[in-house]
Design a protein around this motif. Sequence first.
Motif, PDB file in Angstrom:
ATOM      1  N   HIS A 203      76.418 -70.503   4.745  1.00 43.39           N
ATOM      2  CA  HIS A 203      77.325 -69.739   3.893  1.00 43.39           C
ATOM      3  C   HIS A 203      78.339 -68.943   4.709  1.00 43.39           C
ATOM      4  O   HIS A 203      79.507 -68.821   4.309  1.00 43.39           O
ATOM      5  N   ALA A 204      77.898 -68.415   5.838  1.00 47.68           N
ATOM      6  CA  ALA A 204      78.839 -67.688   6.691  1.00 47.68           C
ATOM      7  C   ALA A 204      79.960 -68.605   7.157  1.00 47.68           C
ATOM      8  O   ALA A 204      81.122 -68.191   7.255  1.00 47.68           O
ATOM      9  N   GLY A 205      79.605 -69.868   7.406  1.00 47.17           N
ATOM     10  CA  GLY A 205      80.620 -70.834   7.805  1.00 47.17           C
ATOM     11  C   GLY A 205      81.627 -71.133   6.721  1.00 47.17           C
ATOM     12  O   GLY A 205      82.713 -71.663   7.000  1.00 47.17           O
ATOM     13  N   HIS A 206      81.277 -70.795   5.485  1.00 43.16           N
ATOM     14  CA  HIS A 206      82.204 -70.979   4.362  1.00 43.16           C
ATOM     15  C   HIS A 206      82.798 -69.659   3.896  1.00 43.16           C
ATOM     16  O   HIS A 206      83.355 -69.578   2.795  1.00 43.16           O
ATOM     17  N   GLY A 207      82.677 -68.633   4.735  1.00 38.53           N
ATOM     18  CA  GLY A 207      83.365 -67.383   4.460  1.00 38.53           C
ATOM     19  C   GLY A 207      82.597 -66.352   3.660  1.00 38.53           C
ATOM     20  O   GLY A 207      83.166 -65.319   3.281  1.00 38.53           O
ATOM     21  N   VAL A 208      81.316 -66.590   3.377  1.00 33.60           N
ATOM     22  CA  VAL A 208      80.513 -65.608   2.650  1.00 33.60           C
ATOM     23  C   VAL A 208      80.063 -64.511   3.614  1.00 33.60           C
ATOM     24  O   VAL A 208      79.613 -64.791   4.724  1.00 33.60           O
ATOM     25  N   ARG A 209      80.174 -63.269   3.178  1.00 31.70           N
ATOM     26  CA  ARG A 209      79.711 -62.130   3.976  1.00 31.70           C
ATOM     27  C   ARG A 209      78.338 -61.686   3.473  1.00 31.70           C
ATOM     28  O   ARG A 209      78.125 -61.550   2.262  1.00 31.70           O
TER      29      ARG A 209
END
Length: 422
Positions: A203-209
Motif C-alpha cells: 500500500h505504501a508503494g501505491h501512496g497510502v500513508r
Amino acid sequence: MVDADQTFVIVGGGLAGAKAAETLRSEGFTGRVILIGDEVDPPYERPPLSKGYLAGKEPREKAFVHESAWYAEKDIELHLGQPVTTVDRAARTVRLGDGTTIGYDKLLLATGSEPRRLDIPGTDLAGVHHLRRLAHADLLQGTLAALGRDNGHLVIAGAGWIGLEVAAAARGYGAEVTVVEPDPTPLHQVIGPELGQLFADLHAGHGVRFRFGARLTEIVGQDGMVLAARTEDGEEHPAHALLVAVGAAPCTALAENAGLALVDRAHGGGIAVDASLRTSDPDIYAAGDVAAAEHPLLHTRLRVEHWANALNGGPAAARAMLGQDVSYDRVPYFYSDQYDLGMEYSGWAPPGSYDQVVLRGDVGKREFIAFWLKDRRVLAGMNVNVWEVTGDIQDLVRSRTPVDPEALADPSTPLGDVLPRP
C-alpha cells in the motif's frame, strides 16, 4: 422425511440465507420457505461491497445472489425491509417490525454481523462511513469518486481486510489515503508480523500513508462535516471523509432475547451451534457470520466472518434442517484483491497458535505461498499471486500430519508430494 405442510423460516437476507433457501428447494423440500431480510434489496453477496463494485469495476447487480424473479419461480416467499423483532420459541413464531407474526417448524438464523463503532467524539458527523451493507457501499462509492476528483483525503480507522481493500479502491479513484492502526502492521491479528509488512509495503508503494501504533481520539468537524482525524499523540490528519473499519460484531440480539446459548465476546461471540449448525433449541439453526460452530476438524469452536462460510454454511444448515446427517467441517477460506495482488487463505492460525512460518516462492515479486505450522503440522496457507493450489493447501491443513518444512519451502517439490506417503 419432512412433511410438505411444514414451514421453514430463514431470518437474514445475505448469502447464507439465500443459499439455504436454494438448498431447501434443490433437496426436494416442498413446504413453505420464507426468507426475511431487513434490507429492501434482495439477498446479495458482500465481497463486491469492498472490491469490484466499490472500485467501480463491476455493476451493482452483480452482487445479488439471484435475480428477483428467481424467488417467485422457486416459491420462496420474500419479506424484505422488515426486521424480525422477536423469536417466540414456545409458540414457534417470529414477529416482524410491522407486527406480522409468522409460524415456523424449523428456523434458521443467518443474521450476520454489524460494524463495530468507535466510541470517540465526532462519529455522528456527515462523512463518517461504515461498510457492511449495500447501501453503505452505494454511499461510499460516490464519496470515493468525489474525493478522487477533488484531491480529497480519506482517513481509515483500521488496517484489516476491509480497511485495506477500501484503501486500494480509494487510491484507484485518486483519493489521498491515511490508515490509522493500533497494531505495528496491517492484518497483525490475522497473518502476523511476518506477512503484515508485505501489505504495508504494497500500500505504501501505491501512496497510502500509515500511522501504526496509533488510535483515533476524535473526529474533528465544522458545520457537521469532517475536517480532520486526531490521534492520541495530538496529531491531526486532514480528512474529508473517514471510514471506520475496526471489525464486526455478530448480530445475536434475537438469539439472546430468545434464550439461545451464546458464546461470549472474549471467545469470539456468536450463537453457539454444534457441528450440524443446530443451536441449543433443536428446531433452530444458525449459519454464516453469526454462528460459532464446533469444528470437527479443528477441534475448537469457531466463528468465521468470510464469504465462503456463508456460501457453504447456509446449505449445510438447510440439509440439517431437513434431517440429513451434517458435519460442517469446511476448512476456513477467504480471499482478497488489492491493486495487482490477489491472495487466498485457507486454514486457521490465530496469533500464538503457530511456531513457524514457511515461505515458498518469491516474496519480493509477491508470488509465493506462506504456511503457518505448529509442530510441523500445517495450520494454514496463504497463496499470493499463485493460483490453483487451494485444494493442495487445504489437503495439507486437513491431514494434521507433520511435514518436512524444507520440502514445503521447495518450489520444485509439488505440494501434493509434501505429505508423507503411506
